[in-house]
Scaffold this motif. Structure first.
Motif, PDB file in Angstrom:
ATOM      1  N   ALA A 195       0.685  -0.998   0.022  1.00 20.75           N
ATOM      2  CA  ALA A 195      -0.053   0.082   0.022  1.00 20.75           C
ATOM      3  C   ALA A 195       0.923   1.183  -0.104  1.00 20.75           C
ATOM      4  CB  ALA A 195      -1.082  -0.039   1.219  1.00 20.75           C
ATOM      5  N   GLY A 196       0.473   2.350  -0.568  1.00 24.30           N
ATOM      6  CA  GLY A 196       1.010   3.615  -0.665  1.00 24.30           C
ATOM      7  C   GLY A 196       0.099   4.533   0.040  1.00 24.30           C
ATOM      8  N   LEU A 197       0.493   5.641   0.748  1.00 21.91           N
ATOM      9  CA  LEU A 197      -0.303   6.366   1.593  1.00 21.91           C
ATOM     10  C   LEU A 197       0.579   8.002   1.259  1.00 21.91           C
ATOM     11  CD1 LEU A 197      -1.082   4.813   5.096  1.00 21.91           C
ATOM     12  CD2 LEU A 197      -2.402   4.614   2.795  1.00 21.91           C
ATOM     13  N   ILE A 198      -0.458   8.411   0.544  1.00 21.59           N
ATOM     14  CA  ILE A 198       0.371   9.814   0.224  1.00 21.59           C
ATOM     15  C   ILE A 198      -0.439  11.064   0.691  1.00 21.59           C
ATOM     16  CG2 ILE A 198       1.229  11.190  -2.045  1.00 21.59           C
ATOM     17  CD1 ILE A 198       2.168   8.332  -1.957  1.00 21.59           C
ATOM     18  N   PRO A 242       2.979  -4.629   3.616  1.00 24.47           N
ATOM     19  CA  PRO A 242       4.070  -3.346   3.513  1.00 24.47           C
ATOM     20  C   PRO A 242       3.526  -1.906   3.135  1.00 24.47           C
ATOM     21  CG  PRO A 242       4.763  -5.366   2.427  1.00 24.47           C
ATOM     22  CD  PRO A 242       3.361  -5.602   2.751  1.00 24.47           C
ATOM     23  N   THR A 243       3.928  -1.062   3.601  1.00 24.09           N
ATOM     24  CA  THR A 243       3.246   0.396   3.523  1.00 24.09           C
ATOM     25  C   THR A 243       4.352   1.700   3.272  1.00 24.09           C
ATOM     26  OG1 THR A 243       1.292  -0.398   4.760  1.00 24.09           O
ATOM     27  CG2 THR A 243       1.691   1.972   4.173  1.00 24.09           C
ATOM     28  N   PHE A 244       3.918   2.102   2.065  1.00 21.06           N
ATOM     29  CA  PHE A 244       5.072   3.313   1.970  1.00 21.06           C
ATOM     30  C   PHE A 244       4.350   4.484   2.292  1.00 21.06           C
ATOM     31  CE2 PHE A 244       5.738   6.384  -1.320  1.00 21.06           C
ATOM     32  CZ  PHE A 244       7.356   6.363  -1.633  1.00 21.06           C
ATOM     33  N   LEU A 245       4.787   5.745   2.721  1.00 21.28           N
ATOM     34  CA  LEU A 245       4.356   6.839   3.079  1.00 21.28           C
ATOM     35  C   LEU A 245       5.337   7.962   2.461  1.00 21.28           C
ATOM     36  CD1 LEU A 245       4.019   5.530   6.572  1.00 21.28           C
ATOM     37  CD2 LEU A 245       2.284   6.819   5.593  1.00 21.28           C
ATOM     38  N   VAL A 246       4.234   9.114   2.132  1.00 18.02           N
ATOM     39  CA  VAL A 246       4.900  10.585   1.847  1.00 18.02           C
ATOM     40  C   VAL A 246       4.026  11.378   2.294  1.00 18.02           C
ATOM     41  CG1 VAL A 246       5.079  11.857  -0.135  1.00 18.02           C
ATOM     42  CG2 VAL A 246       5.962   9.417  -0.345  1.00 18.02           C
ATOM     43  N   HIS A 247       4.891  12.591   2.743  1.00 21.38           N
ATOM     44  CA  HIS A 247       4.148  13.745   3.351  1.00 21.38           C
ATOM     45  C   HIS A 247       4.972  14.768   3.257  1.00 21.38           C
ATOM     46  CE1 HIS A 247       0.244  14.021   5.834  1.00 21.38           C
ATOM     47  NE2 HIS A 247       0.452  15.106   5.391  1.00 21.38           N
ATOM     48  N   ALA A 248       4.455  16.136   3.157  1.00 18.73           N
ATOM     49  CA  ALA A 248       5.256  17.514   3.133  1.00 18.73           C
ATOM     50  C   ALA A 248       5.251  17.968   4.409  1.00 18.73           C
ATOM     51  CB  ALA A 248       5.007  18.354   2.027  1.00 18.73           C
ATOM     52  N   ALA A 249       6.183  18.573   5.307  1.00 24.00           N
ATOM     53  CA  ALA A 249       6.316  19.343   6.466  1.00 24.00           C
ATOM     54  C   ALA A 249       5.347  20.355   6.476  1.00 24.00           C
ATOM     55  CB  ALA A 249       7.738  19.466   7.045  1.00 24.00           C
ATOM     56  N   ASP A 250       5.259  21.013   5.299  1.00 20.57           N
ATOM     57  CA  ASP A 250       4.541  22.439   5.248  1.00 20.57           C
ATOM     58  C   ASP A 250       3.112  22.415   4.786  1.00 20.57           C
ATOM     59  OD1 ASP A 250       4.852  21.722   2.576  1.00 20.57           O
ATOM     60  OD2 ASP A 250       5.502  23.793   2.052  1.00 20.57           O
ATOM     61  N   ASP A 251       2.567  20.781   4.922  1.00 22.75           N
ATOM     62  CA  ASP A 251       1.086  20.559   4.660  1.00 22.75           C
ATOM     63  C   ASP A 251       0.300  21.322   5.828  1.00 22.75           C
ATOM     64  OD1 ASP A 251      -1.395  19.358   4.310  1.00 22.75           O
ATOM     65  OD2 ASP A 251      -0.667  17.476   3.698  1.00 22.75           O
TER      66      ASP A 251
END
Length: 319
Positions: A195-198, A242-251
């Motif tokens: 899985a991917g969580l964006i 298995p899981t993939f994560l992406v996030h921006a600190a300025d969200d």
């Protein structure tokens, strides 16, 4: 050979201008529920697709009051057998089909993956399934995708923002029966292989929640029990894929603490996890909004990580 992170970012920055080209929508569409959604409901809804882009800009369509949940299929010219279910975001009040759906689907199809973009029902639209109507749709969708995918190939699920919350529900609640079986596909597992969580919505706790998603899903004054039950970092077990994560600190819309909490929960459960935190990108960047920034590497990073998971599984001789 796997590309390293710097190479992926450089390639993404170079390719960014290509996003502006217009492409026709695929003709292949799969309705989720041949006889209508389970339990019925949704009376008086009028499904509407709104174009939010200005003239000359790439398409940016959003669908409200979804009454016909479906999968739009992007088939590659040279399929490699793998498939991905994509759940776009929209704050559980709409589904953003282009920048968080079709653009990622085209990216994956160009790499041999059959991509399915999910148009799902929304939780406050009066369906019998209530707040679990979207979960019914995503469970049914992943089973339809799995039924159409070779047993030897991998099926992933990729979610953005509120679609990330829906995908997080899928990876933590895949054993729950939310609807009566429709056909043979419903005998298959609703657990994606990866899985991917964006920039996902994860928490319903007031201090970290996306207020709009929380309100649409749980109402104005949710109970402590509901808040905990729909904060998906509280639902993680070792059975999660298995899981993939992406996030921006300025969200500024969905605080990065949502992904940080999910990452910590996955790590505690000893689930294979990869995470990428970017300094800038804001929220809802998709592909086009990240152009010229390191976050533009997100599609390449996810695809490379997914293929590493496939290779690892094959090396271990797992089915």
């Amino acid at each position: 050979m796997d590309l390293d992170r710097r190479s992926l970012i450089t390639a993404a920055l170079a390719a960014a201008p290509a996003l502006a080209s217009a492409q026709p929508d695929p003709a292949e569409v799969i309705p989720l529920w041949p006889a209508g959604p389970p339990g019925g409901g949704g009376q008086g809804l009028r499904e509407e697709m709104v174009e939010r882009a200005k003239p000359g800009q790439p398409a940016d369509r959003a669908v409200t009051a979804v009454v016909r949940p479906k999968l739009t299929v992007f088939r590659p010219e040279r399929p490699n057998g793998h498939a991905c279910l994509i759940a776009p975001g929209g704050g559980y009040v709409r589904v953003v089909v282009d920048k968080e759906g079709f653009e990622f689907a085209r990216f994956l199809a160009a790499r041999g993956v059959t991509a399915y973009v999910l148009l799902y029902r929304l939780p406050s639209d009066g369906w019998a399934g209530g707040r679990d109507a979207p979960l019914q749709d995503v469970q049914r969708a992943i089973r339809l995708v799995r039924a159409a995918t070779p047993a030897t190939s991998s099926v992933s699920a990729l979610g953005f923002s509120a679609g990330g919350h829906l995908t997080a529900q899928l990876i933590t609640r895949f054993t729950e029966r939310t609807y009566a079986p429709v056909d043979g596909a419903d005998r298959l597992s609703a657990r994606p292989d990866v899985a991917g969580l964006i920039y996902p919505v994860i928490s319903m706790r007031p201090e970290t929640a996306h207020a709009g998603s929380r309100r649409q899903l749980l109402g104005e004054t949710p109970s402590a029990a509901d808040t905990a039950a729909y904060s998906m970092d509280t639902r993680v077990t070792a059975a999660a894929p298995p899981t993939f994560l992406v996030h921006a600190a300025d969200d500024a819309s969905v605080p990065i603490e949502n992904s940080l909490g999910m990452y910590a929960a996955l790590r505690r459960a000893r689930v294979a996890t990869e995470a990428h935190w970017f300094e800038e990108g804001g929220h809802g960047f998709g592909r086009r909004g990240a152009a010229g920034k390191p976050a533009a590497a997100t599609p390449e990073l996810f695809h490379a990580w997914w293929m590493r998971q496939v290779a690892r599984t094959q090396a271990q001789g797992e089915p």
